[in-house]
Structure formats: C-alpha cells, structure tokens
Design a protein around this motif. Sequence first.
Motif, short mmCIF file in Angstrom:
data_model
loop_
_atom_site.label_atom_id
_atom_site.label_comp_id
_atom_site.label_asym_id
_atom_site.label_seq_id
_atom_site.Cartn_x
_atom_site.Cartn_y
_atom_site.Cartn_z
N ALA A 122 0.87 -1.33 0.12
CA ALA A 122 -0.02 0.18 0.02
C ALA A 122 0.73 1.34 -0.04
O ALA A 122 0.60 2.28 -0.69
CB ALA A 122 -0.98 0.09 1.14
N GLU A 134 -3.03 6.86 3.90
CA GLU A 134 -4.17 6.55 4.39
C GLU A 134 -5.21 6.56 3.54
O GLU A 134 -6.25 5.61 3.71
CB GLU A 134 -4.57 7.96 5.52
N GLU A 137 -5.19 2.62 2.18
CA GLU A 137 -5.60 1.96 3.50
C GLU A 137 -6.88 2.20 3.66
O GLU A 137 -7.56 0.87 3.89
CB GLU A 137 -4.78 2.30 4.75
#
Length: 322
Positions: A122, A134, A137
């Motif tokens: 990621a 973020e 995710e």
Amino acid sequence: MSDVRTKYRDSRPESKENHDPSRLDFLYPPRMEMRNWIRSARKKADLTQEQLGEKLGVTKGNVSAWENGRHEPSYAQIQEISVVTKYPMPDSQPGASALATLDSKDVAERVQEMLTETGMDAAAFAAKVEIPLERVESWLKGAAISIVEAVAIQNVFGYNSAWVLARVGEKKAAIQYNDEYRPKALGKRKALAVVGMAQLGDNGFWAEVEYPVGHGDGYIDWPTTDPDAYAIECSGESMRPRIKHGEFVIIEPNHPFQPGDEVLVKSKDGRVMIKELAYKAAGRYTLLSVNETHGRITLEETEIDKIHYVAGIAKPSMWRPD
C-alpha cells in the motif's frame, strides 16, 4: 429507467444515458436525496458546516448550498464526504441492477488486485500515485475511490479509471505513450560521395566499391557526424519495400551496429550486400533480407572484409553529379 431520469440533478441533460458508454451514470445520486444525505453525514460525524468545508477544501457557503439544494457537489466530493464522515455512500435507485451498486467489498478486492499485479504494498502504491497512504488503506477497508484518484491510477499504472471506480469496462485502459523527448543531433549536411554499388540480393551479382571515400560517381547531401560517411547505390529488389532499386544508402563506418540494424557487408570475394544483421554466434554472421523471397545467409567472420552501419536511405532525386 424513464422514471429514474426525472429524479437526477437538473444540470444533467435528459439524454445523458444515451451518451454514457462507460455505464457510470448510476454514480450520480438523485437530487432530493443528496441534500439530506450530506446533512445526515455531517451531523453523524458531529461536524459543523464550516468544519466539513475545511476538510473538503471548500467554504461553509458551499456546504450550506449543498444542504439547501441550491447546488450539488461533484461525485468526487461526494466520495470525499463519505470518507471524511465515515458515512455510507448514497444508494442508487431501489431495484437498480447489481452493476449499479458500489460495493465496499468489491472496492477492497479491486485495490488488492492492483497491489498484487503491480507487486507493491500500500505504501509503495500510494507513493507512486502521489496520494496519502491513508487513502489506499481506506480503500482496502472499502472506502470509495474518487474520480481524481482513479484517473491518477490510470495515468500511472494503466488501469481503466472506470474499472477502478466500479469494475466497469476493460481492466486496462488504452496504452498511452509518454516517451521522453530525446532528439538526436543529425550533424551538418555534407556532400557524401557515391563510391559504388551494392546488390540487394545474394544471387550472383556484385560490384566492388570503386572509388575512395570523398570521391565517387556523384554525391548525396546528407546530415551526418561521421567524417568517413559515404553513399552506395542499390540495385535489386530483395529489400523492397524497405529499399528500392536505384535508391542510395548512407553508410557510417564509425557507427556501432547491433542485431536488427541494416548493414553493408563486403565479403572478401568481392560481394557487396545490404542486409539486416540477425545475430553473430560462434564466429559467424547471420544476415537477413527484408524481402521474404530471399532467405538468410551465413558468413564466417573470416570471409568478411568489412561490415558498416546503414544510417539512412536517400531517394534517387537527392543524387547530384558534382
């Protein structure tokens, strides 16, 4: 779907569905539901209009206009509101097909699929697309991907933005090339002497190079940086349509060559040929003709007098007598 169309935002034309080959029309929620959804999402997150606006990069007045129905956010902003408030995306019309449903599990599966295929985690994926970690995710947890993000993924990795958003269409977008512009200096134009003739086939006819470099049977004006460059007139049809009978090839003897290049080969028995170099192995050169009616020929390195790089092809009209 005619009853559905009347509930869409006023700014969208009535014929939108007829001009939406990507079938992403369902991504735009109905107008009357939208203002209520924004208000509910904001209150669920315990945010004021001003606070929500700051998180979205808009003014309090923008949020107020959305909630009053005077204006509507873009689809990307709707997705951002969903991410910021952790409030589910507004549903499409009841009874809509499964294709028209944004499934959070499917979002996570698509993102994981891209991570697997690109061989990235990621963090690396986010860095390549230039978005916060973020965000990636959050996608793996089912959060929606914005249109801007989907386009960025397409530009970097080639995944079709419609597929990234909703698994619509082909996974891979049409290939776009963005090769670095690296122009090659051509050098000043020089009068290259035509020093002889080369037979394009290997069928018994050849001609010696008759004149020393700098002198010959006329000249070809050509840009080159090789001080020893010269021209050869070609006879025969074995490289047609690449090289036609009567055209001239420009030879740069100081230019390195490699497999796939066209080369002038002069054998020690006097043959002069223009061929494509296939490969060199075990002390032998294997040469090809572009015209498939002429096969390959193999010459021992000891049989070859010289091999020179073919830099270009000149039309007969470029020849001049002096």
